[in-house]
Write a protein that holds these residues in place. Sequence first.
Motif, short mmCIF file in Angstrom:
data_model
loop_
_atom_site.label_atom_id
_atom_site.label_comp_id
_atom_site.label_asym_id
_atom_site.label_seq_id
_atom_site.Cartn_x
_atom_site.Cartn_y
_atom_site.Cartn_z
N SER A 1 0.81 -1.22 0.00
CA SER A 1 0.00 0.00 0.00
C SER A 1 0.84 1.27 0.00
O SER A 1 0.38 2.33 -0.44
CB SER A 1 -0.94 0.01 1.21
N ASP A 2 2.09 1.17 0.46
CA ASP A 2 2.92 2.37 0.55
C ASP A 2 3.97 2.45 -0.57
O ASP A 2 4.80 3.35 -0.57
CB ASP A 2 3.63 2.43 1.90
N ALA A 3 3.94 1.52 -1.50
CA ALA A 3 4.92 1.53 -2.59
C ALA A 3 4.34 0.77 -3.77
O ALA A 3 4.43 -0.45 -3.83
CB ALA A 3 6.23 0.90 -2.13
N GLY A 4 3.72 1.50 -4.68
CA GLY A 4 3.10 0.85 -5.83
C GLY A 4 4.11 0.53 -6.91
O GLY A 4 4.49 1.39 -7.70
N PHE A 5 4.58 -0.70 -6.93
CA PHE A 5 5.59 -1.09 -7.91
C PHE A 5 4.93 -1.51 -9.22
O PHE A 5 3.94 -2.25 -9.23
CB PHE A 5 6.44 -2.25 -7.38
N THR A 6 5.49 -1.05 -10.32
CA THR A 6 5.02 -1.43 -11.65
C THR A 6 6.23 -1.70 -12.54
O THR A 6 7.37 -1.35 -12.19
CB THR A 6 4.18 -0.32 -12.32
N ARG A 7 5.97 -2.33 -13.66
CA ARG A 7 7.03 -2.44 -14.67
C ARG A 7 6.40 -2.24 -16.04
O ARG A 7 5.26 -2.63 -16.29
CB ARG A 7 7.75 -3.79 -14.60
N GLU A 8 7.16 -1.60 -16.92
CA GLU A 8 6.71 -1.36 -18.29
C GLU A 8 7.22 -2.48 -19.19
O GLU A 8 8.35 -2.93 -19.07
CB GLU A 8 7.27 -0.03 -18.78
N ILE A 9 6.34 -2.93 -20.07
CA ILE A 9 6.70 -3.92 -21.07
C ILE A 9 6.59 -3.26 -22.45
O ILE A 9 5.60 -2.57 -22.73
CB ILE A 9 5.78 -5.16 -21.01
N GLY A 10 7.59 -3.43 -23.27
CA GLY A 10 7.57 -2.83 -24.60
C GLY A 10 8.29 -3.69 -25.61
O GLY A 10 8.87 -4.74 -25.27
N MET A 11 8.27 -3.26 -26.85
CA MET A 11 8.86 -4.03 -27.93
C MET A 11 9.94 -3.23 -28.65
O MET A 11 9.69 -2.11 -29.09
CB MET A 11 7.78 -4.47 -28.93
N ILE A 12 11.13 -3.81 -28.74
CA ILE A 12 12.21 -3.24 -29.54
C ILE A 12 12.04 -3.75 -30.97
O ILE A 12 11.96 -4.97 -31.19
CB ILE A 12 13.58 -3.64 -29.01
N VAL A 13 11.97 -2.85 -31.92
CA VAL A 13 11.76 -3.23 -33.32
C VAL A 13 13.05 -2.98 -34.09
O VAL A 13 13.58 -1.85 -34.09
CB VAL A 13 10.60 -2.43 -33.95
N GLY A 14 13.56 -4.00 -34.74
CA GLY A 14 14.77 -3.85 -35.54
C GLY A 14 14.49 -3.05 -36.80
O GLY A 14 13.40 -3.15 -37.39
N SER A 15 15.46 -2.27 -37.23
CA SER A 15 15.27 -1.46 -38.45
C SER A 15 15.17 -2.33 -39.69
O SER A 15 14.75 -1.86 -40.74
CB SER A 15 16.43 -0.48 -38.60
N HIS A 16 15.53 -3.61 -39.56
CA HIS A 16 15.46 -4.54 -40.68
C HIS A 16 14.12 -5.26 -40.76
O HIS A 16 13.88 -6.03 -41.68
CB HIS A 16 16.57 -5.59 -40.54
N ALA A 17 13.24 -5.04 -39.77
CA ALA A 17 11.99 -5.80 -39.69
C ALA A 17 11.01 -5.38 -40.78
O ALA A 17 10.88 -4.19 -41.08
CB ALA A 17 11.35 -5.59 -38.32
N PRO A 18 10.29 -6.33 -41.40
CA PRO A 18 9.31 -5.99 -42.43
C PRO A 18 8.12 -5.24 -41.84
O PRO A 18 7.54 -5.67 -40.84
CB PRO A 18 8.89 -7.36 -42.99
N ALA A 19 7.75 -4.14 -42.46
CA ALA A 19 6.78 -3.21 -41.87
C ALA A 19 5.40 -3.83 -41.71
O ALA A 19 4.78 -3.74 -40.65
CB ALA A 19 6.70 -1.94 -42.70
#
Length: 300
Positions: free
Chosen positions: A260-278
Amino acid sequence: MLDIRQLQALVAIHDTGSIAAAARELGWSQPTVSHHLQNLERELGTAMTHRDSAGTTLTPAGEVALRGAHDILALAERTVRDVDELLARPALIRLGAIPTIGASIMPPALAELAAAGIAVSMKEDESADLESDIRARTLDAAIVMGSPLIHATYGPSYRPLFVEHLFVALPTHHPAATRATIQLSDLHADAWILSNAGPDPVDEALDAVARARGITIRSSIRSDDYSVVMAYVAAGLGVALVPESALHGGRTDVVTRELSDAGFTREIGMIVGSHAPAASLDAVMRALSHSIRAMAPRRI
């Protein structure tokens, strides 16, 4: 004019540390690698490598050329794959994810992509290894835990997906297990099970909040496998912060509670390579979005 093979030779020499090893990696002869390296040096008007008894390293000019080589090779690969997609040729999209995400949002997302006829390969690994695979262009995109360093390193190539809460996992016999919410100070005497990976953003946040409250985080057991972490917790070996995506239920010997005194969270995201097909990446983003919306908060 620069030639793709010249850049491939430079990258392989950097990655392997010698012309002989670069030749093996590329499937070329050593004279062929040397020929393309010499042509690159002639084109740029300066030496790209330095050789001594320890191997072959890049000169400062070679390091600059290497950065451009990575960009050009990635763009060339993406161009081929984008044309393949336009002509409806089968194209494999290569994905990676940290284990907790591989076990939660990825299965329905992969099923949606398969139903749409999009071929996908999937690899689970730790963030640092997935980042290496992106740089080596053996993965097109990787789902990792976000951090200030990730944002700074990848900029717009990193796409945040969602933020999830972390709960503290306690054995059912813990004195605080019967409370709906607890405070960090309630756990001042407990050992913590932390990550093997370092530096881990969640562990760093926990330590910072604890120090601000005059609490020392003690740990002698570490694991990045949350099923193992929960088993350690159940055995009374410590308490742990566990993300929502790792809470699959089924355990009756562990409970999770909010701090209750420390709301821990974590962000999840995606790294996209510049070579990846759009086009394929757009489909992956849609499938992930559907899977994330369907992921209800979980508690045990």
